[in-house]
Enzyme design. Structure first.
Site, short mmCIF file in Angstrom:
data_model
loop_
_atom_site.label_atom_id
_atom_site.label_comp_id
_atom_site.label_asym_id
_atom_site.label_seq_id
_atom_site.Cartn_x
_atom_site.Cartn_y
_atom_site.Cartn_z
CG HIS A 279 18.30 27.45 -28.45
ND1 HIS A 279 19.06 28.52 -28.82
CD2 HIS A 279 17.02 27.91 -28.42
CE1 HIS A 279 18.28 29.58 -29.02
NE2 HIS A 279 17.05 29.22 -28.78
NE ARG B 249 7.25 28.83 -28.59
CZ ARG B 249 8.26 29.56 -29.04
NH1 ARG B 249 8.88 30.40 -28.22
NH2 ARG B 249 8.65 29.49 -30.29
CG ASN C 290 11.64 32.84 -25.62
OD1 ASN C 290 11.77 31.71 -25.16
ND2 ASN C 290 11.44 33.06 -26.91
CG ASP D 48 16.11 28.33 -32.14
OD1 ASP D 48 15.36 28.50 -31.16
OD2 ASP D 48 16.34 29.23 -32.98
#
Lengths: 319, 408
Positions: free
Chosen positions: B23, B27, B57, B285
């Site tokens: 994870h 960017r 994302n 993360d």
């Protein structure tokens, strides 16, 4: 001066004693002392507030400080200027004290870290409103004498209330016990489930909370709370948690009623109570100016010949 | 499939297989001021991660085979950690219609996730799980009931009550975990629950595993080390006393992360989950943000902690405190995540660790563009001294280490 949560009893007493001296100045024919002559107080209000801002302005002017206003309306804050930019501007302006109100909890910590001015928190989000806590403590002590063993009820929207948090932080060290009352959805879950701060209890039903209490502070209920599903209806709220004449009669005889304002008369408090014999609501407003004078003096008035009766030595500037 | 794990001491250093991060947020494309594939790959090496899984994302989201292939190309340059790409579950990560999951899998997606935006529609999530099963890839789900977490910015508990910040209750995660487990059972799919943060979530997964479900999960280093008291200014690790630790400033936005830092009891439960293998992996993360998104009011700040470079020191802290054996956490950094992905742990990936090295993260020394960690200025113990990818030393923190390794 960001929060009273880490204040010692002695520090609270110092401010309250100094407040008494300021009340004396405010009762003179000319309500002015030269204590802060040549000092600049910047009032930075990023959230609309008339009462607190005017109270600070009167306090600063009563001590002869120069006052500069930066308010949300008409300033660059409304145009989307970041808080960081505003802080840089405040720093460049070089005020001795920045008094700030902001809708984000913790914003005064952000500013205090990035400026050399003393910062006074005049209300941040749901977090703290330290001068309200101090003025409520002063007002209650004036009415009740020492607060040791006294029980004060705070009723209403505790969850979203910086006033409730600051009242707790000030009244409990002074010896008072605090009973919180209000709808379950408007009290922090942890506090409903037993993880309450020391000296504080929760009693959902106001009638029971008021039985034998020494004072009550009603909080403002924002109408949005109903729209966001936290309340069934304002009517029910007012019937169960509103301060009526009958209800305040459950307290000890003559026990005072307070409200930080502005009030929704007919919702959290009946007009007959707000303007009745037990009400200290107007006294709170007067004392508010005195408390703010005391703080400004203690923070910024250190080395000037003051013309202020010295109740205490000025506080160290707090980080 | 079998995985091996070799741990051996060399000159007082520990040499273990390269870490696999399930994870990571790189960017790119869209938010290159926060991180790029290149800076993220370098940060990974400094943290001992030789394989990282980039979350989709980005802007645009990685929801088409074309973009996925383009990114895989960019991630293949020399240097840095190996990058695998996770593709979006739904088009634009909007939760309305499925992305072309079979084609994305064929184009090289290692897993699927709408990370940051849980798939709220249960029927759509069921379909996603069916498709994931058909494509042979797991779904990595960020379990969160958005109606319950609402506008929360930290864990809902006594600290949020004190600070006057809106909270996200533990139940917002646990309700979603329960739903996701039920749907995975229905679909017979491989579900991986990422960054679990509460005692209740771990317990739900423990039960599901006992029932033979093919579910896996990970926890992050920050949830293993920090509590919600950090938002109030504490800098004491969960295994330390408050009195001996340094203190930070309250409302520091570097402590704002989703899921939020939880209570000490939750932290203990995550470690217990690692120890009994309910928790399969430790994943960072890693969520780098530019200062524009973090140097603002707490409630306005972006969620996320830049975590790749400090992950090892945090988990070694727990090992030192006796909260889990060393080999358990090394497994959770290596074979555990590889197994969750269903990949072979790459041969020739090694990391050399100095367990006793004291160091202090400094903003200008982090390879990541994201300086958003509450560990800046905090003394940490345990550091990567060299990282080897595919037999090649790609990071060397201490001169001379590479020679010592290549001689063996």
């Amino acid at each position: 001066m960001l929060d009273t949560d880490d204040w010692s009893l002695e520090e609270i007493e110092t401010v309250l004693d100094q407040t008494r001296a300021m009340v004396e100045i405010l009762s003179r024919p000319i309500r002015r002392a030269p204590a802060l002559r040549g000092r600049t107080v910047i009032l930075f209000f990023a959230e609309v507030s008339t009462r607190t801002r005017v109270s600070f302005e009167l306090a600063a002017k009563a001590l002869s400080a120069d006052v500069v206003n930066i308010t949300a309306t008409g300033s660059s804050v409304e145009k989307g200027e970041s808080l960081l930019d505003t802080v840089r501007t405040l720093q460049a302006l070089g005020g001795d004290v920045v008094v700030m109100r902001h809708s984000s909890s913790g914003a005064p910590y952000f500013v205090a870290q990035r400026t050399e001015s003393a910062v006074i928190n005049a209300g941040d989000g749901w977090h703290a409103h330290p001068t309200q806590g101090l003025l409520d403590a002063y007002t209650l002590r004036d009415a009740l004498g020492e607060l040791g063993g006294k029980r004060v009820v705070i009723v209403g929207d505790i969850l979203h209330s910086r006033v409730a948090r600051s009242d707790i932080n000030t009244l409990v060290p002074l010896g008072a016990r605090v009973t919180l009352s209000g709808p379950p959805t408007l009290v922090p879950a942890a506090w409903r489930c037993g993880q309450l701060p020391a000296g504080v209890t929760y009693e959902p039903l106001l009638d029971r909370a008021l039985d034998g209490a020494d004072a009550v502070i009603a909080l403002r209920l924002q109408r949005e709370r109903q729209e966001s599903g936290l309340l069934p209806s304002l009517r029910e709220y007012s019937r169960v948690w509103g301060l009526s004449l009958d209800r305040v009669g459950r307290m000890r005889p003559g026990a005072p009623v307070m409200h930080p304002g502005p009030m929704n008369e007919g919702i959290e408090i009946d007009a007959a109570v707000a303007h009745g014999s037990r009400s200290l609501i107007e006294t709170q407003v007067t004392n508010g100016v005195a408390v703010r004078m005391a703080l400004l003096y203690l923070l910024a008035g250190a080395s000037t010949p003051s013309g202020v009766p010295a109740a205490a030595a000025p506080l160290e500037e707090r980080g | 499939m079998s995985f091996d794990r070799r741990v051996f001491e060399a000159k007082g250093y520990l040499v273990v297989p390269g870490f696999v991060d399930l994870h990571t947020h790189l960017r790119e494309p869209g938010f290159e001021d926060s991180e790029t594939i290149e800076t993220g790959r370098r940060a990974a090496l400094r943290g001992g991660f030789t394989t990282i899984c980039a979350m989709p994302n980005t802007e645009p989201a990685v929801d088409s085979p074309g973009l996925l292939k383009e990114l895989i190309g960019r991630g293949h340059d020399v240097g840095g950690a190996r990058v695998l790409f996770v593709a979006a579950i739904t088009r634009g990560r909007k939760g309305r219609e499925l992305a072309d999951m079979v084609e994305l899998a064929q184009a090289g997606a290692v897993a699927f996730s709408d990370d940051g935006s849980p798939v709220e529609d249960a029927r759509l999530f069921r379909s996603a799980l069916e498709y994931a099963r058909a494509s042979g890839r797991p779904i990595i789900e960020h379990a969160q009931d958005l109606a319950l977490s609402a506008k929360g910015v930290m864990h809902e508990g006594s600290v949020s009550a004190r600070l006057g910040l809106p909270g996200m209750p533990a139940a917002a995660e646990e309700a979603a975990v329960a739903r996701d487990l039920a749907l995975a059972r229905l679909a017979g799919a491989r579900l991986h629950l990422t960054h679990l943060s509460t005692a209740g979530s771990v317990e739900l997964v423990r039960h599901a595993k006992a029932d033979g479900e093919s579910v896996t999960c990970d926890v992050t280093p920050h949830h293993l080390a920090m509590t919600d008291e950090w938002v109030a200014g504490s800098r004491a690790f969960a295994w330390e006393g408050e009195d001996r630790a340094p203190r930070g400033v309250p409302y520091d936005s570097s402590t704002k992360v989703n899921p939020p830092l939880r209570t000490r009891a939750d932290v203990r439960a995550l470690w217990a989950g690692l120890e009994d293998r309910t928790v399969d992996a430790i994943a960072t993360d890693h969520a780098p943000h530019s200062s524009v998104k973090k140097d603002v009011e707490f409630d306005q700040a972006a969620f996320g902690i830049s975590g790749l470079e400090s992950a090892l020191a945090l988990v070694l802290g727990g090992v030192r405190a006796g909260w889990a054996p060393l080999e358990t956490v090394i497994d959770a950094l290596t074979t555990g995540p590889a197994r969750a992905l269903g990949i072979d742990r790459p041969e020739g990936d090694w990391v050399v660790i100095d367990r006793d090295a004291e160091w202090m993260p400094r903003a200008d020394e982090l390879a990541s563009k994201g300086k958003n960690t509450p560990l800046i200025g905090r003394t940490l113990i345990g550091r990567v001294v060299a990282t080897v990818v595919a037999g090649e030393v790609r990071y060397e923190g201490v001169v001379g280490v590479a020679e010592a390794i290549s001689r063996r």
